[in-house]
Write a protein that holds these residues in place. Structure first.
Motif, mmCIF file in Angstrom:
data_model
loop_
_atom_site.group_PDB
_atom_site.id
_atom_site.type_symbol
_atom_site.label_atom_id
_atom_site.label_comp_id
_atom_site.label_asym_id
_atom_site.label_seq_id
_atom_site.Cartn_x
_atom_site.Cartn_y
_atom_site.Cartn_z
ATOM 1 N N LEU A 24 13.916 5.620 -0.742
ATOM 2 C CA LEU A 24 13.090 4.616 -1.414
ATOM 3 C C LEU A 24 11.661 5.104 -1.544
ATOM 4 C CD1 LEU A 24 14.304 1.421 0.481
ATOM 5 C CD2 LEU A 24 14.892 2.087 -1.846
ATOM 6 N N ASN A 25 11.056 4.822 -2.686
ATOM 7 C CA ASN A 25 9.664 5.185 -2.906
ATOM 8 C C ASN A 25 8.710 4.059 -2.522
ATOM 9 O OD1 ASN A 25 10.256 7.744 -3.895
ATOM 10 N ND2 ASN A 25 10.656 6.931 -5.931
ATOM 11 N N PHE A 26 9.252 2.894 -2.186
ATOM 12 C CA PHE A 26 8.431 1.744 -1.810
ATOM 13 C C PHE A 26 9.228 0.861 -0.871
ATOM 14 C CE2 PHE A 26 10.556 1.006 -5.823
ATOM 15 C CZ PHE A 26 11.220 -0.172 -5.613
ATOM 16 N N ALA A 27 8.528 -0.017 -0.158
ATOM 17 C CA ALA A 27 9.165 -0.906 0.809
ATOM 18 C C ALA A 27 9.899 -2.038 0.098
ATOM 19 C CB ALA A 27 8.108 -1.481 1.749
ATOM 20 N N VAL A 28 11.042 -2.422 0.659
ATOM 21 C CA VAL A 28 11.841 -3.512 0.097
ATOM 22 C C VAL A 28 12.165 -4.523 1.196
ATOM 23 C CG1 VAL A 28 12.837 -2.108 -1.760
ATOM 24 C CG2 VAL A 28 13.988 -2.215 0.437
ATOM 25 N N GLY A 86 14.645 8.754 8.712
ATOM 26 C CA GLY A 86 13.655 8.335 7.722
ATOM 27 C C GLY A 86 13.641 6.839 7.473
ATOM 28 N N VAL A 87 13.995 6.035 8.479
ATOM 29 C CA VAL A 87 14.056 4.579 8.340
ATOM 30 C C VAL A 87 12.939 3.949 9.154
ATOM 31 C CG1 VAL A 87 15.452 2.511 8.769
ATOM 32 C CG2 VAL A 87 16.553 4.622 7.994
ATOM 33 N N THR A 136 1.482 1.180 6.195
ATOM 34 C CA THR A 136 2.858 1.239 6.685
ATOM 35 C C THR A 136 3.853 1.169 5.549
ATOM 36 O OG1 THR A 136 2.986 -1.156 6.898
ATOM 37 C CG2 THR A 136 2.240 0.082 8.835
ATOM 38 N N GLY A 137 3.402 0.715 4.368
ATOM 39 C CA GLY A 137 4.325 0.545 3.260
ATOM 40 C C GLY A 137 5.181 -0.680 3.414
ATOM 41 N N CYS A 164 0.831 -1.200 0.000
ATOM 42 C CA CYS A 164 0.000 0.000 0.000
ATOM 43 C C CYS A 164 0.863 1.247 0.000
ATOM 44 C CB CYS A 164 -0.968 -0.005 1.181
ATOM 45 S SG CYS A 164 -0.149 -0.217 2.756
ATOM 46 N N GLY A 165 2.157 1.115 0.269
ATOM 47 C CA GLY A 165 3.079 2.237 0.171
ATOM 48 C C GLY A 165 2.941 3.235 1.303
#
Length: 183
Positions: A134-138, A107-108, A29-30, A22-23
């Protein structure tokens, strides 16, 4: 007719969208689905109460004669660690066998579930993280090791094992953390 290169681009875009969940910034929460992180790393869910630092958790106690296994879904009551008493820019909250780790000023953010992989001695949290870049979760892992009494040292790594954040030693706290004042 689509060229092979364009078709690959569309496939890659679909894959990235699926990984994004969902980002961040849209109410979620992404971090995506936790069980898929365990699968991604080839790990299986385990109880955090089997960790080397389980003595610092609030795990259920019981009297047992002889060896016993702890159920994978049996974890700790909520326990919070932070890096200082008043301004708490880094915190970790373990509830059950799940963790929420946040270094707000950097920002982590990481969320994951405790698990183990065959052939590895120690378990770790398997999940997803985001950073400012990052623009999305990895996919990533968060390890925790006992350090100086009621403290744990946390290290966040990406899927290839590269350190993303840490090690950061956090002390166990009582009560909730307060929002950090980043400078």
């Amino acid at each position: 007719m689509k060229t092979g290169r364009c078709a690959r681009c569309e496939w890659l875009l679909l894959l990235l969208l699926a990984l994004a969940g969902c980002g961040p910034g849209v109410g979620g929460t992404g971090t995506g689905e936790q069980s898929s992180a365990l699968e991604f790393f080839g790990a299986r869910a385990a109880s955090v109460c089997t960790a080397s630092f389980a003595g610092q958790l609030k795990c259920p106690t019981r009297v047992v004669i002889g060896p016993t296994l702890v159920a994978p879904n049996e974890g700790s009551e909520t326990v919070i660690w932070a890096d200082n008493g008043s301004n708490l820019p880094v915190s970790a909250r373990i509830n059950g066998s799940d963790v929420e780790f946040e270094a707000a000023c950097e920002g982590v953010r990481f969320t994951g579930t405790w698990g183990t992989r065959q052939g590895e001695g120690a378990g770790r949290f398997y999940g997803y993280y985001v950073t400012r870049d990052l623009n999305f979760a990895v996919p990533g892992t968060l390890s925790a090791q006992a350090a100086n009494g009621a403290s744990l040292a946390y290290v966040l790594q990406d899927a290839s094992g590269r350190v993303v954040f840490g090690p950061r030693v956090l002390k166990r706290t009582t009560g909730e953390t307060v929002p950090s004042l980043c400078r």
